[in-house]
Design a protein around this motif. Sequence first.
Motif, PDB file in Angstrom:
ATOM      1  N   LYS A 108       0.962  -1.207   0.112  1.00 37.23           N
ATOM      2  CA  LYS A 108       0.109  -0.015  -0.046  1.00 37.23           C
ATOM      3  C   LYS A 108       1.019   1.483   0.181  1.00 37.23           C
ATOM      4  O   LYS A 108       0.633   2.031  -0.829  1.00 37.23           O
ATOM      5  N   ALA A 109       1.955   1.238   0.681  1.00 35.74           N
ATOM      6  CA  ALA A 109       2.956   2.352   0.939  1.00 35.74           C
ATOM      7  C   ALA A 109       3.587   2.585  -0.516  1.00 35.74           C
ATOM      8  O   ALA A 109       3.686   3.851  -0.945  1.00 35.74           O
ATOM      9  N   TYR A 110       3.911   1.574  -1.249  1.00 35.21           N
ATOM     10  CA  TYR A 110       4.766   1.693  -2.573  1.00 35.21           C
ATOM     11  C   TYR A 110       3.474   2.231  -3.298  1.00 35.21           C
ATOM     12  O   TYR A 110       3.885   3.131  -4.373  1.00 35.21           O
ATOM     13  N   THR A 111       2.277   1.774  -3.455  1.00 40.52           N
ATOM     14  CA  THR A 111       1.277   2.183  -4.346  1.00 40.52           C
ATOM     15  C   THR A 111       0.927   3.798  -4.184  1.00 40.52           C
ATOM     16  O   THR A 111       0.920   4.452  -5.393  1.00 40.52           O
ATOM     17  N   ASP A 112       0.882   4.009  -2.896  1.00 43.34           N
ATOM     18  CA  ASP A 112       0.525   5.365  -2.693  1.00 43.34           C
ATOM     19  C   ASP A 112       1.872   6.357  -2.922  1.00 43.34           C
ATOM     20  O   ASP A 112       1.656   7.409  -3.505  1.00 43.34           O
ATOM     21  N   GLY A 113       2.988   5.788  -2.538  1.00 43.71           N
ATOM     22  CA  GLY A 113       4.192   6.802  -2.729  1.00 43.71           C
ATOM     23  C   GLY A 113       4.468   6.845  -4.220  1.00 43.71           C
ATOM     24  O   GLY A 113       4.923   7.853  -4.589  1.00 43.71           O
ATOM     25  N   ALA A 114       4.112   5.669  -5.018  1.00 38.73           N
ATOM     26  CA  ALA A 114       4.459   6.106  -6.561  1.00 38.73           C
ATOM     27  C   ALA A 114       3.411   6.904  -7.254  1.00 38.73           C
ATOM     28  O   ALA A 114       3.771   7.673  -8.235  1.00 38.73           O
ATOM     29  N   ALA A 115       2.257   6.818  -6.649  1.00 44.83           N
ATOM     30  CA  ALA A 115       1.276   7.937  -7.327  1.00 44.83           C
ATOM     31  C   ALA A 115       1.603   9.346  -7.170  1.00 44.83           C
ATOM     32  O   ALA A 115       0.745  10.054  -8.021  1.00 44.83           O
ATOM     33  N   THR A 116       2.348   9.783  -6.275  1.00 37.27           N
ATOM     34  CA  THR A 116       2.352  11.192  -5.918  1.00 37.27           C
ATOM     35  C   THR A 116       3.852  11.332  -5.765  1.00 37.27           C
ATOM     36  O   THR A 116       4.817  10.740  -5.381  1.00 37.27           O
ATOM     37  N   ARG A 117       4.075  12.831  -6.084  1.00 34.93           N
ATOM     38  CA  ARG A 117       5.411  13.209  -5.904  1.00 34.93           C
ATOM     39  C   ARG A 117       5.525  14.230  -4.553  1.00 34.93           C
ATOM     40  O   ARG A 117       4.753  15.127  -4.494  1.00 34.93           O
ATOM     41  N   ASN A 118       6.352  14.242  -3.660  1.00 37.75           N
ATOM     42  CA  ASN A 118       6.538  14.981  -2.513  1.00 37.75           C
ATOM     43  C   ASN A 118       7.413  16.160  -2.803  1.00 37.75           C
ATOM     44  O   ASN A 118       8.626  16.155  -3.430  1.00 37.75           O
ATOM     45  N   GLY A 119       7.081  17.329  -2.228  1.00 37.97           N
ATOM     46  CA  GLY A 119       8.097  18.697  -2.217  1.00 37.97           C
ATOM     47  C   GLY A 119       8.719  18.724  -3.606  1.00 37.97           C
ATOM     48  O   GLY A 119       8.067  19.184  -4.631  1.00 37.97           O
ATOM     49  N   ASP A 120       9.959  18.964  -3.430  1.00 34.02           N
ATOM     50  CA  ASP A 120      10.859  19.253  -4.680  1.00 34.02           C
ATOM     51  C   ASP A 120      11.189  18.044  -5.527  1.00 34.02           C
ATOM     52  O   ASP A 120      11.734  18.035  -6.543  1.00 34.02           O
ATOM     53  N   GLU A 121      10.350  17.022  -5.404  1.00 35.29           N
ATOM     54  CA  GLU A 121      10.442  15.923  -6.323  1.00 35.29           C
ATOM     55  C   GLU A 121       9.902  16.276  -7.685  1.00 35.29           C
ATOM     56  O   GLU A 121      10.462  15.717  -8.880  1.00 35.29           O
ATOM     57  N   ALA A 122       9.134  17.119  -7.668  1.00 32.51           N
ATOM     58  CA  ALA A 122       8.676  17.753  -9.146  1.00 32.51           C
ATOM     59  C   ALA A 122       9.832  18.012  -9.985  1.00 32.51           C
ATOM     60  O   ALA A 122       9.864  18.100 -11.034  1.00 32.51           O
ATOM     61  N   ARG A 123      10.527  18.714  -9.228  1.00 37.44           N
ATOM     62  CA  ARG A 123      11.529  19.434  -9.977  1.00 37.44           C
ATOM     63  C   ARG A 123      13.076  18.426 -10.210  1.00 37.44           C
ATOM     64  O   ARG A 123      13.938  18.554 -10.883  1.00 37.44           O
ATOM     65  N   ASN A 124      13.152  17.336  -9.208  1.00 35.35           N
ATOM     66  CA  ASN A 124      14.070  16.604  -8.988  1.00 35.35           C
ATOM     67  C   ASN A 124      13.802  15.269  -9.238  1.00 35.35           C
ATOM     68  O   ASN A 124      13.344  14.502  -8.173  1.00 35.35           O
ATOM     69  N   TYR A 125      13.671  14.700 -10.413  1.00 38.05           N
ATOM     70  CA  TYR A 125      12.991  13.364 -10.606  1.00 38.05           C
ATOM     71  C   TYR A 125      13.822  12.289  -9.874  1.00 38.05           C
ATOM     72  O   TYR A 125      13.156  11.097  -9.553  1.00 38.05           O
ATOM     73  N   GLN A 126      15.104  12.346  -9.710  1.00 36.03           N
ATOM     74  CA  GLN A 126      15.893  11.464  -9.221  1.00 36.03           C
ATOM     75  C   GLN A 126      15.520  11.108  -7.666  1.00 36.03           C
ATOM     76  O   GLN A 126      15.517   9.980  -7.271  1.00 36.03           O
ATOM     77  N   LYS A 127      15.151  12.115  -7.031  1.00 38.39           N
ATOM     78  CA  LYS A 127      14.797  12.142  -5.598  1.00 38.39           C
ATOM     79  C   LYS A 127      13.454  11.292  -5.715  1.00 38.39           C
ATOM     80  O   LYS A 127      13.295  10.251  -4.646  1.00 38.39           O
ATOM     81  N   TYR A 128      12.520  11.318  -6.555  1.00 38.37           N
ATOM     82  CA  TYR A 128      11.219  10.800  -6.544  1.00 38.37           C
ATOM     83  C   TYR A 128      11.761   9.287  -6.815  1.00 38.37           C
ATOM     84  O   TYR A 128      11.228   8.159  -6.268  1.00 38.37           O
ATOM     85  N   LEU A 129      12.582   8.903  -7.940  1.00 30.97           N
ATOM     86  CA  LEU A 129      12.982   7.590  -8.269  1.00 30.97           C
ATOM     87  C   LEU A 129      13.711   6.826  -6.960  1.00 30.97           C
ATOM     88  O   LEU A 129      13.293   5.728  -6.622  1.00 30.97           O
TER      89      LEU A 129
END
Length: 161
Positions: A108-129
């Motif tokens: 569930k945490a993986y599904t929820d976490g993959a669906a959204t980007r937090n804070g500066d992850e929109a600008r820094n895609y590597q942080k999201y990955l």
Amino acid sequence: MKTLAFCLLLSCSLAQAEVYKYIDANGNVTFTNVPIKGAKPMYLAPLSTYGNSGKSKPAGNAGSKSASTPDGYPNVDNGTQSKRDESRRKILENELANEQKALADAQKAYTDGAATRNGDEARNYQKYLDRVQKLKDAVTERQKNVDALRRELGQATSSAQ
């Protein structure tokens, strides 16, 4: 430790040869078959072999002992062993239930976490990955635990029969 291993190797390979131990001024120990000034001869007992041509029995072959029970191990009656097996099975089942719940939470945490980007992850895609990879690794680890517990329960079930 290296010196001891070398000494054993040397004594095995030289069989009946004379072995000398030499300690130099720095405290380094040398074992050799060549006499060196200041070296002391070592008198090693001959190596024994397991076969002994039937002269003596190997240690641990007491006449009435069963071959499957090593010396010093207590025998356990079937009733006691069955209770132990049942207790072990219950513990494994509890662990499996806990691990399955943790797996569901991780998924569930993986599904929820993959669906959204937090804070500066929109600008820094590597942080999201990186964050999503950690969540995915947690799911993988939990799945491995569940699989291992299921295998173990399969073994526990078959050994109790």
